[in-house]
Design a protein around this motif. Structure first.
Motif, PDB file in Angstrom:
ATOM      1  N   ASN A 157       0.834  -1.204   0.000  1.00 42.00           N
ATOM      2  CA  ASN A 157       0.000   0.000   0.000  1.00 42.00           C
ATOM      3  C   ASN A 157       0.865   1.248   0.000  1.00 42.00           C
ATOM      4  O   ASN A 157       1.930   1.270   0.609  1.00 42.00           O
ATOM      5  N   GLU A 158       0.344   2.289  -0.636  1.00 49.67           N
ATOM      6  CA  GLU A 158       1.067   3.552  -0.730  1.00 49.67           C
ATOM      7  C   GLU A 158       1.144   4.259   0.617  1.00 49.67           C
ATOM      8  O   GLU A 158       0.266   4.107   1.456  1.00 49.67           O
ATOM      9  N   LYS A 214      -0.316   9.407  -2.048  1.00 50.25           N
ATOM     10  CA  LYS A 214      -1.669   9.395  -2.586  1.00 50.25           C
ATOM     11  C   LYS A 214      -2.079  10.765  -3.088  1.00 50.25           C
ATOM     12  O   LYS A 214      -1.748  11.776  -2.485  1.00 50.25           O
ATOM     13  N   LYS A 248       1.995   4.926  -7.395  1.00 50.16           N
ATOM     14  CA  LYS A 248       1.589   3.753  -8.187  1.00 50.16           C
ATOM     15  C   LYS A 248       1.776   3.984  -9.674  1.00 50.16           C
ATOM     16  O   LYS A 248       2.006   3.054 -10.427  1.00 50.16           O
TER      17      LYS A 248
END
Length: 161
Positions: free
Chosen positions: A92-93, A98, A123
């Motif tokens: 997960n980032e 984000k 991503k």
């Protein structure tokens, strides 16, 4: 032998300078905006530049500097591996990576956010070279450089006995 050690530190400096220059060229000349992790991945290279330059001021610290360079290069490898894991959706980032925009955001606020040119998500792969993301290339380079630095360190330890 002393001449060879000087050459090794010049090579270390030159390689890291070339890597940083390439990243800055891609960002500022090719106008590819880096994500937060792309920026973080540069810090170990800056530190290695500093450490290799420091050798010319304190060349009697060669073993200590090589150990710090190796540790820094290992850190670079782990940051790059983490980034590759995010790109492939395995990890997960970070919140700093984000770029989510709220659905309840007004048009004016949304327009302002877009004008501020948000950093891309970690991503997203916005630039590839030889079919690999820059994070993947950095991961491979960091591994190769760590091995190379270790070999140099081993050689200098053997020859200084």
């Amino acid at each position: 032998m002393k001449n060879k050690i000087y050459k090794f530190f010049i090579y270390i400096f030159a390689i890291n300078f070339l890597i940083i220059s390439s990243a800055l060229f891609i960002e500022y000349i090719l106008k590819v905006k880096p994500c937060a992790l792309c920026i973080y991945q540069r810090y170990p290279y800056y530190l290695i530049l500093l450490l290799s330059a420091l050798f010319f001021l304190k060349n009697n610290w060669k073993n200590q500097l090589m150990i710090l360079i190796i540790v820094t290069s290992v850190g670079s490898f782990f940051i790059a591996t983490y980034h590759v894991g995010i790109e492939y959706g395995l990890i997960n980032e970070l919140s700093s990576c984000k770029t989510e925009i709220s659905k309840n955001m007004s048009k004016d606020v949304l327009l302002k956010e877009l004008q501020n040119k948000l950093a891309p998500s970690c991503k997203e792969v916005s630039f590839k070279l030889f079919g690999l993301s820059l994070a993947s290339i950095n991961m491979i380079m960091s591994l190769i450089l760590t091995i190379l630095y270790y070999k140099i360190f081993s050689w200098t330890k053997k020859t200084s006995k």
